[in-house]
Design a protein around this motif. Structure first.
Motif, PDB file in Angstrom:
ATOM      1  N   LYS A  58       0.827  -1.207   0.000  1.00 36.66           N
ATOM      2  CA  LYS A  58       0.000   0.000   0.000  1.00 36.66           C
ATOM      3  C   LYS A  58       0.864   1.260   0.000  1.00 36.66           C
ATOM      4  O   LYS A  58       0.489   2.284  -0.583  1.00 36.66           O
ATOM      5  CB  LYS A  58      -0.949  -0.013   1.201  1.00 36.66           C
ATOM      6  CG  LYS A  58      -2.115  -0.982   1.019  1.00 36.66           C
ATOM      7  CD  LYS A  58      -3.037  -1.013   2.225  1.00 36.66           C
ATOM      8  CE  LYS A  58      -4.172  -2.014   2.003  1.00 36.66           C
ATOM      9  NZ  LYS A  58      -5.066  -2.108   3.188  1.00 36.66           N
ATOM     10  N   GLN A  61       1.783   1.682  -3.474  1.00 36.92           N
ATOM     11  CA  GLN A  61       0.601   2.186  -4.163  1.00 36.92           C
ATOM     12  C   GLN A  61       0.458   3.699  -3.955  1.00 36.92           C
ATOM     13  O   GLN A  61       0.181   4.453  -4.899  1.00 36.92           O
ATOM     14  CB  GLN A  61      -0.640   1.459  -3.640  1.00 36.92           C
ATOM     15  CG  GLN A  61      -1.931   1.758  -4.382  1.00 36.92           C
ATOM     16  CD  GLN A  61      -3.094   0.979  -3.785  1.00 36.92           C
ATOM     17  OE1 GLN A  61      -3.243   0.908  -2.560  1.00 36.92           O
ATOM     18  NE2 GLN A  61      -3.904   0.382  -4.632  1.00 36.92           N
ATOM     19  N   ASN A  62       0.698   4.143  -2.738  1.00 35.59           N
ATOM     20  CA  ASN A  62       0.610   5.574  -2.429  1.00 35.59           C
ATOM     21  C   ASN A  62       1.635   6.379  -3.215  1.00 35.59           C
ATOM     22  O   ASN A  62       1.364   7.514  -3.626  1.00 35.59           O
ATOM     23  CB  ASN A  62       0.807   5.808  -0.928  1.00 35.59           C
ATOM     24  CG  ASN A  62      -0.364   5.308  -0.103  1.00 35.59           C
ATOM     25  OD1 ASN A  62      -1.463   5.139  -0.623  1.00 35.59           O
ATOM     26  ND2 ASN A  62      -0.130   5.044   1.173  1.00 35.59           N
ATOM     27  N   GLU A  65       0.213   6.991  -6.529  1.00 33.60           N
ATOM     28  CA  GLU A  65      -0.862   7.979  -6.415  1.00 33.60           C
ATOM     29  C   GLU A  65      -0.285   9.388  -6.316  1.00 33.60           C
ATOM     30  O   GLU A  65      -0.809  10.330  -6.931  1.00 33.60           O
ATOM     31  CB  GLU A  65      -1.728   7.680  -5.195  1.00 33.60           C
ATOM     32  CG  GLU A  65      -2.624   6.462  -5.352  1.00 33.60           C
ATOM     33  CD  GLU A  65      -3.532   6.281  -4.159  1.00 33.60           C
ATOM     34  OE1 GLU A  65      -4.470   7.090  -4.015  1.00 33.60           O
ATOM     35  OE2 GLU A  65      -3.291   5.352  -3.359  1.00 33.60           O
ATOM     36  N   LEU A  66       0.792   9.539  -5.568  1.00 30.28           N
ATOM     37  CA  LEU A  66       1.435  10.850  -5.437  1.00 30.28           C
ATOM     38  C   LEU A  66       2.008  11.328  -6.764  1.00 30.28           C
ATOM     39  O   LEU A  66       2.207  12.529  -6.962  1.00 30.28           O
ATOM     40  CB  LEU A  66       2.546  10.782  -4.376  1.00 30.28           C
ATOM     41  CG  LEU A  66       2.071  10.644  -2.923  1.00 30.28           C
ATOM     42  CD1 LEU A  66       3.259  10.392  -1.997  1.00 30.28           C
ATOM     43  CD2 LEU A  66       1.308  11.894  -2.482  1.00 30.28           C
ATOM     44  N   ASN A  67       2.263  10.383  -7.666  1.00 30.61           N
ATOM     45  CA  ASN A  67       2.771  10.735  -9.000  1.00 30.61           C
ATOM     46  C   ASN A  67       1.641  10.985  -9.996  1.00 30.61           C
ATOM     47  O   ASN A  67       1.892  11.102 -11.200  1.00 30.61           O
ATOM     48  CB  ASN A  67       3.690   9.631  -9.518  1.00 30.61           C
ATOM     49  CG  ASN A  67       5.121   9.793  -9.031  1.00 30.61           C
ATOM     50  OD1 ASN A  67       5.877  10.610  -9.561  1.00 30.61           O
ATOM     51  ND2 ASN A  67       5.497   9.037  -8.014  1.00 30.61           N
ATOM     52  N   TYR A  69      -1.360   9.075 -10.441  1.00 29.42           N
ATOM     53  CA  TYR A  69      -2.179   7.954 -10.912  1.00 29.42           C
ATOM     54  C   TYR A  69      -3.377   7.736  -9.985  1.00 29.42           C
ATOM     55  O   TYR A  69      -3.268   7.864  -8.769  1.00 29.42           O
ATOM     56  CB  TYR A  69      -1.334   6.681 -11.010  1.00 29.42           C
ATOM     57  CG  TYR A  69      -0.293   6.771 -12.095  1.00 29.42           C
ATOM     58  CD1 TYR A  69      -0.593   6.414 -13.401  1.00 29.42           C
ATOM     59  CD2 TYR A  69       0.983   7.258 -11.824  1.00 29.42           C
ATOM     60  CE1 TYR A  69       0.355   6.526 -14.408  1.00 29.42           C
ATOM     61  CE2 TYR A  69       1.934   7.373 -12.826  1.00 29.42           C
ATOM     62  CZ  TYR A  69       1.611   7.007 -14.108  1.00 29.42           C
ATOM     63  OH  TYR A  69       2.547   7.135 -15.109  1.00 29.42           O
ATOM     64  N   HIS A  70      -4.501   7.397 -10.589  1.00 29.14           N
ATOM     65  CA  HIS A  70      -5.720   7.169  -9.814  1.00 29.14           C
ATOM     66  C   HIS A  70      -5.665   5.803  -9.164  1.00 29.14           C
ATOM     67  O   HIS A  70      -5.088   4.857  -9.716  1.00 29.14           O
ATOM     68  CB  HIS A  70      -6.946   7.280 -10.729  1.00 29.14           C
ATOM     69  CG  HIS A  70      -8.236   7.370  -9.985  1.00 29.14           C
ATOM     70  ND1 HIS A  70      -8.937   6.251  -9.574  1.00 29.14           N
ATOM     71  CD2 HIS A  70      -8.956   8.454  -9.562  1.00 29.14           C
ATOM     72  CE1 HIS A  70     -10.032   6.634  -8.939  1.00 29.14           C
ATOM     73  NE2 HIS A  70     -10.083   7.961  -8.920  1.00 29.14           N
ATOM     74  N   ILE A  71      -6.280   5.702  -7.998  1.00 27.41           N
ATOM     75  CA  ILE A  71      -6.276   4.444  -7.256  1.00 27.41           C
ATOM     76  C   ILE A  71      -6.820   3.288  -8.085  1.00 27.41           C
ATOM     77  O   ILE A  71      -6.395   2.141  -7.948  1.00 27.41           O
ATOM     78  CB  ILE A  71      -7.076   4.600  -5.938  1.00 27.41           C
ATOM     79  CG1 ILE A  71      -6.970   3.343  -5.071  1.00 27.41           C
ATOM     80  CG2 ILE A  71      -8.535   4.943  -6.228  1.00 27.41           C
ATOM     81  CD1 ILE A  71      -5.615   3.102  -4.495  1.00 27.41           C
ATOM     82  N   ASP A  72      -7.774   3.590  -8.985  1.00 27.53           N
ATOM     83  CA  ASP A  72      -8.363   2.535  -9.825  1.00 27.53           C
ATOM     84  C   ASP A  72      -7.366   1.953 -10.821  1.00 27.53           C
ATOM     85  O   ASP A  72      -7.610   0.886 -11.394  1.00 27.53           O
ATOM     86  CB  ASP A  72      -9.564   3.086 -10.599  1.00 27.53           C
ATOM     87  CG  ASP A  72     -10.742   3.397  -9.688  1.00 27.53           C
ATOM     88  OD1 ASP A  72     -10.758   2.894  -8.547  1.00 27.53           O
ATOM     89  OD2 ASP A  72     -11.645   4.144 -10.114  1.00 27.53           O
ATOM     90  N   GLN A  73      -6.251   2.661 -11.050  1.00 24.38           N
ATOM     91  CA  GLN A  73      -5.230   2.184 -11.984  1.00 24.38           C
ATOM     92  C   GLN A  73      -4.186   1.300 -11.310  1.00 24.38           C
ATOM     93  O   GLN A  73      -3.320   0.745 -11.988  1.00 24.38           O
ATOM     94  CB  GLN A  73      -4.497   3.374 -12.622  1.00 24.38           C
ATOM     95  CG  GLN A  73      -5.334   4.242 -13.531  1.00 24.38           C
ATOM     96  CD  GLN A  73      -4.519   5.419 -14.045  1.00 24.38           C
ATOM     97  OE1 GLN A  73      -4.448   6.462 -13.403  1.00 24.38           O
ATOM     98  NE2 GLN A  73      -3.889   5.237 -15.191  1.00 24.38           N
ATOM     99  N   ILE A  74      -4.270   1.167  -9.983  1.00 22.31           N
ATOM    100  CA  ILE A  74      -3.192   0.522  -9.238  1.00 22.31           C
ATOM    101  C   ILE A  74      -3.727  -0.620  -8.381  1.00 22.31           C
ATOM    102  O   ILE A  74      -4.454  -0.409  -7.413  1.00 22.31           O
ATOM    103  CB  ILE A  74      -2.461   1.525  -8.321  1.00 22.31           C
ATOM    104  CG1 ILE A  74      -2.137   2.821  -9.071  1.00 22.31           C
ATOM    105  CG2 ILE A  74      -1.186   0.898  -7.765  1.00 22.31           C
ATOM    106  CD1 ILE A  74      -1.843   3.989  -8.158  1.00 22.31           C
TER     107      ILE A  74
END
Length: 263
Positions: A58, A61-62, A65-67, A69-74
């Protein structure tokens, strides 16, 4: 595009994640951050490994997201099982186009090459193209790529299909570097060279040219991506051997091409 990011939570892995985030910026991509470990032998584990490693995943994953990307992409995935078999299962289930992993400068190079046995097995035994990101690699989109080849493949040119899906190709200048050749090409390799050149020129590289180098240790100078046909082990020895006669240790990302998809 579906991309598996192999994470072992090291600094090399984190660097690879940053590179992946840059490589696919503003592109339609689905990431799976994957960690695989050998199953615990002790019954006292009681599922603790799953909790610990999912927490670490996770964090990875974060980072994406900080870069932007949407959570749905990861997606994150933790597997306890045989390493290569588990990777094969994931890429089959998810129709994976590309695998990415980091490469540490502190590795135990017990293969005679500048990557360890596990990395070598991923490159050679898993039927999927791989990007290996050295820990020293600069994080930027490739602009100058090198394809060393001895023109030894003669039939399956679907090995280049992955290049139709990579977003940086139309902004990249490609150089073909003939290696390991005698003064003249035999008829099979001459024909193969013509076909490879035809396929490469049909792609959307900004430019394609053939170059020559007599200095192995400097032939990757000025490039920011090396592409290698994963089945061509002789090229591995030329480029990545730890012997003094081979190319110096690469500090740029390497794309290992597999004939993993059909047009």
């Amino acid at each position: 595009m579906n991309v598996v990011l192999l994470s072992d939570f090291s600094s090399a892995s984190t660097h690879m994640l940053d590179y992946a985030a840059t490589l696919f910026k503003n592109q339609k991509v689905n990431f799976t951050i994957l960690h695989i470990k050998t199953p615990c032998e002790s019954k006292s584990c009681s599922g603790k490994c799953s909790v610990v490693f999912n927490q670490k995943l996770k964090k990875d994953q974060n980072l994406l997201e900080l870069n932007g990307y949407h959570i749905d992409q990861i997606q994150i995935k933790f597997i306890e099982g045989a390493y290569i078999e588990s990777i094969r299962n994931v890429i089959a289930e998810q129709h994976t186009d590309l695998i990415m992993l980091g490469n540490s400068n502190k590795g135990d190079y017990n293969t005679g090459l500048f990557f360890d046995k596990k990395t070598l097995e991923i490159i050679t035994k898993v039927k999927c193209s791989v990007v290996l990101v050295p820990e020293e690699a600069t994080i930027k989109l490739p602009q100058k790529a090198l394809l060393p080849t001895d023109f030894s493949i003669t039939s399956d040119y679907s090995i280049f299909n992955i290049l139709t899906s990579l977003p940086f190709v139309n902004q990249t200048h490609l150089s073909l570097l003939p290696t390991g050749l005698n003064k003249t090409l035999g008829p099979n390799r001459k024909h193969s060279k013509e076909l490879i050149s035809k396929v490469i020129n049909s792609l959307e590289f900004k430019s394609v040219k053939e170059i020559y180098s007599t200095n192995k240790a400097s032939c990757i100078d000025g490039f920011d991506l090396v592409m290698v046909m994963a089945k061509n082990l002789s090229i591995f020895q030329d480029l990545f051997s730890t012997s003094k006669s081979s190319l110096c240790r690469p500090e740029i990302p390497i794309l290992f091409l597999h004939d993993s998809r059909k047009l």
